[in-house]
Design an enzyme around this catalytic site. Structure first.
Site, mmCIF file in Angstrom:
data_model
loop_
_atom_site.group_PDB
_atom_site.id
_atom_site.type_symbol
_atom_site.label_atom_id
_atom_site.label_comp_id
_atom_site.label_asym_id
_atom_site.label_seq_id
_atom_site.Cartn_x
_atom_site.Cartn_y
_atom_site.Cartn_z
ATOM 1 N N ASP A 282 0.864 -1.158 0.000
ATOM 2 C CA ASP A 282 0.000 0.000 0.000
ATOM 3 C C ASP A 282 0.919 1.232 0.000
ATOM 4 O OD1 ASP A 282 -3.178 0.609 1.677
ATOM 5 O OD2 ASP A 282 -2.086 1.763 0.164
HETATM 6 C C1 GLC Z 1 -4.389 4.216 -0.209
HETATM 7 C C2 GLC Z 1 -5.262 3.048 0.199
HETATM 8 C C3 GLC Z 1 -5.331 1.953 -0.832
HETATM 9 C C4 GLC Z 1 -5.230 2.544 -2.230
HETATM 10 C C5 GLC Z 1 -3.836 3.136 -2.369
HETATM 11 C C6 GLC Z 1 -3.634 3.793 -3.740
HETATM 12 O O1 GLC Z 1 -3.622 4.634 0.875
HETATM 13 O O2 GLC Z 1 -4.986 2.444 1.451
HETATM 14 O O3 GLC Z 1 -6.576 1.264 -0.642
HETATM 15 O O4 GLC Z 1 -5.427 1.520 -3.199
HETATM 16 O O5 GLC Z 1 -3.543 4.086 -1.346
HETATM 17 O O6 GLC Z 1 -4.496 4.893 -3.858
#
Ligand code: GLC
Length: 715
Positions: A282
């Site tokens: 993430d």
């Molecule tokens: C965010 C979220 C994740 C998302 C990623 C890209 O922090 O936790 O669900 O897919 O970043 O946007």
């Protein structure tokens, strides 16, 4: 002559590198390309950067300067493929090996056409429609220049305080598994190299939904047993369905950061589940290993993450800055780097990116918001709403009724889009007020109050309008921005002003229909007694207005069932149906302040304008059957949920009951449908232990469907 042509072709074929030959098997192309790559090029493939939210063809030069041609992936916030085509052209033509970028984005319940929240979709128990919605998302995302969506979000959620309930499919592992598979199939199709498909990304791996006290990003403590019997179940299903990628979570899992935990990443996912896609972190989780007090430096963080099984590093470029030195010093093996690169290349080949790196020119009128997509959005929305109460048939309303439409959610289209609304815009939507004004002959509207605050100056007008009407429809609930990431609420009750407005309207003596729009379970304990009818309408996307208007007048018959338990009060949280037995009965284990142990509304609860009668369950061998009769005069859809209970299990105490199958069907008025559940001993009656091994233990089982149960011995 011919032989010279053949010879020439043979020579030419030999000159084309194997990885560029689409006729060769993917693994052969992967290995050929990998063998040609330098360490620097490999590290670039493991790195993801991002475009700015307002990047467009006018300012793309800046983006091009900022991004190395060899970058493996980028997050694309745009919806015009000309921008990604420009970046891709540079990757294909200016990098030494011409490896395409994979563009990712969060299209979790819509790209441009917004469908209901995933939590709302789970309430529909209609995985076929959910799959169709993901096909639309894939087609729109593909047209907009993405190859990969960071979806489905399959975090089991048992704590309504956590803002990300909205993004997942609720508290049950089986329900979440079914919707996970539907999403993977919808996005990827049977061959994701065909135009109009996206790679899926199951997230957040894992246990994120168990964040302590529902606070986002906090530590999680899960036993190996619960890890396997609850949190990993949807991933097992999604890996079997061929999901291309997994996103690792922010949280620490029993002390080890999920994004650096070799057990869950390598042992459980890559080895035990035999996952051959890639794992992306993430946002910034590699860098955050330092904030979690786990890595003492960025270099240490890169080493821990890669060695634990992370393949791609999202947007903190920690791999980009550290991996080369780590390989050269021997702290990270080239074999591990190669495995990561191989997994990413495999997905790029399977996506057909080497053959089709570019998208046709985006044509918004043709590519987005198509009538069929919007119709699907409305139909799906109509099946997501959950009718919780309908005293004396308060609903459906006559279209001729004099309706006082009141509340902050009645004319607030921007809230219907929910969290992670991608490229959904309020101007594409019709509000509940606007839709009802078209469908009903006499609707008057007063907002009454805002979502929160102390300004009650709108109450008198609302109460006056109510007094002059036949029926009140009160639309209350959550703003979209109260849900999603980093949106924990310490209380799941609605702001007091909304409940006070209802109280004043109730005093008029008029029937009150209450609609609650939310991205989580809400404390309805003071609201329900004042409502003649009560419906949870979540945040339903582009066609919320039309769907809700249709539900109110009976054009649609509500068929949703709760995918999450609705607690009696926040104090009961976390609360979920598939808990384990406590060791005592009767007076033991109760709250001493009078709070009941039971929730306000249980998982699977939902009413209809129809009425359904279940026959006793019949069991012939391992085939269970139940006859469901629609005893009303109204056609209606019914989801039959099959639960099993293993009354005694010596390997591990099991949940009091477990959802193991469901099927939704239209049952015409006055007719009967037979629902069958072909039980599999290991799959449906068995369980999984803390090592991820499934087992079956003979004994007494209880099979339940509707209000019926059958106790039986199974050998
Ligand atoms: C965010 C979220 C994740 C998302 C990623 C890209 O922090 O936790 O669900 O897919 O970043 O946007």
């Amino acid at each position: 002559m011919i032989s010279s042509i053949v010879n020439t072709l043979v020579v030419l074929a030999a000159l084309i590198p194997a990885y560029k030959n689409p006729k060769l098997p993917v693994e052969e192309r992967v290995n050929d390309l990998l063998g040609r790559m330098t360490l620097e090029e490999k590290v670039m493939q493991l790195s993801q950067s991002y475009m700015e939210r307002n990047d467009n063809t006018n300012n793309i030069a800046k983006q091009l300067d900022r991004t190395p041609a060899e970058i493996g992936s980028m997050i694309n916030y745009g919806w015009d493929a000309s921008v990604t085509n420009a970046l891709q052209k540079r990757a294909m033509e200016e990098s030494r090996l011409g490896i395409p970028i994979i563009f990712g984005y969060d299209a979790i319940h819509g790209f441009r056409t917004e469908f209901p929240l995933p939590l709302a979709q789970a309430a529909s128990f209609n995985t076929d429609m959910a799959r169709e919605s993901c096909k639309v998302i894939a087609a729109e995302g593909y047209a907009g220049g993405i190859d990969w969506t960071f979806s489905p979000m399959i975090d089991i959620a048992r704590d309504a305080r956590w803002g990300r309930n909205a993004e997942g499919y609720g508290e049950d592992p089986y329900l979440t598994s079914r919707f996970c598979v539907a999403a993977v199939e919808g996005y990827q199709g049977d061959d994701m190299s065909k135009p109009g498909h996206l790679a899926s990304c199951m997230k957040h791996y894992t246990g994120y939904g168990a964040s302590e006290a529902g606070r986002d990003y906090t530590a999680v403590d899960i036993s190996r047993q619960t890890l396997w019997d609850t949190w990993l179940q949807p991933y097992i299903a999604g890996v079997k369905a061929g999901s291309a990628s997994v996103m690792s979570a922010f949280c620490t899992l029993s002390g080890i950061p999920a994004s650096a935990d070799p057990y869950i990443l390598k042992e459980a996912l890559k080895k035990k589940m035999n996952f051959d896609g890639f794992i992306v972190t993430d946002w910034g989780t590699t860098e955050q290993l330092m904030l979690q007090g786990y890595a003492s430096s960025e270099k240490e963080a890169a080493k821990m993450a890669l060695n634990a099984g992370i393949d791609m590093d999202m947007c903190d470029m920690v791999f980009y800055r550290n991996l080369k030195a780590l390989v050269e010093s021997g702290e990270v093996s080239m074999a591990d780097v190669d495995d990561a690169v191989r997994r990413i290349l495999r997905v790029k080949f399977r996506l057909g990116l080497f053959e089709h790196p570019y998208r046709p020119k985006t044509n918004p009128k043709k590519d987005y918001l198509q009538p069929a997509s919007l119709e699907l959005a409305e139909k799906l929305a109509s099946e997501c709403a959950v009718l919780l109460k309908n005293n004396a048939g308060a609903l459906p309303l006559s279209k001729k009724a004099k309706v006082a439409l009141i509340g902050p959610l009645a004319d607030a289209a921007e809230e219907y889009l929910g969290c992670w609304k991608a490229h959904g815009f309020p101007e594409d939507l019709t509000s509940i007020y606007a839709a009802m004004s078209k469908e009903f002959s006499n609707v008057q509207y007063e907002k009454g109050c805002d979502f929160e605050g102390e300004d009650r100056s709108g109450f008198p007008k609302a109460v006056k309008l109510a007094g002059e009407s036949d029926v009140v429809v009160l639309c209350i609930g959550e703003k979209a921005v109260w849900t999603g990431e980093n949106k924990t609420r310490a209380s799941i009750a609605l702001p007091r002003i909304q409940e006070d407005l209802l109280c004043e309207l109730k005093k008029t003596g008029k029937p009150v229909v209450v609609l609650v729009g939310s991205g989580r379970a809400i404390d309805l304990v003071r609201i329900e007694p004042m409502a003649d009818a009560l419906m949870e309408i979540w945040h339903l996307g582009d066609r919320e207005g039309e769907a809700v208007s249709g539900l109110l007048c009976g054009r649609y018959n509500p068929s949703g069932k709760l995918p999450v338990t609705f607690p009696y009060t926040t104090g009961q949280v976390p609360i979920y149906y598939n808990a384990r037995n406590i060791c005592r009965r009767g007076k033991w284990g109760k709250y001493t302040d009078g709070t009941p142990l039971e929730p306000k509304y249980p998982f699977g609860y939902g009413l209809s304008y129809s009425s359904f009668e279940y026959s006793p369950i019949e069991l012939d061998g391992l085939t269970a059957k139940v006859r469901v009769t629609n005893t009303s005069a109204v056609d209606g859809k019914e989801s039959v949920l099959w639960f099993i209970t293993d009354s005694y299990c010596s390997r591990v105490a099991r949940p009091v009951k477990e959802l193991k199958y469901f099927e939704k069907r239209l049952i015409k008025a006055g007719t009967t449908e037979v629902f069958t559940f072909e039980l599999d001993k290991l799959r449906d009656l068995g369980f999984i232990d803390g090592n991820g091994e499934r087992f079956f233990e003979p004994g007494e089982f209880i099979i339940r469907a509707g209000n019926r149960e059958l106790k039986t011995e199974i050998k």
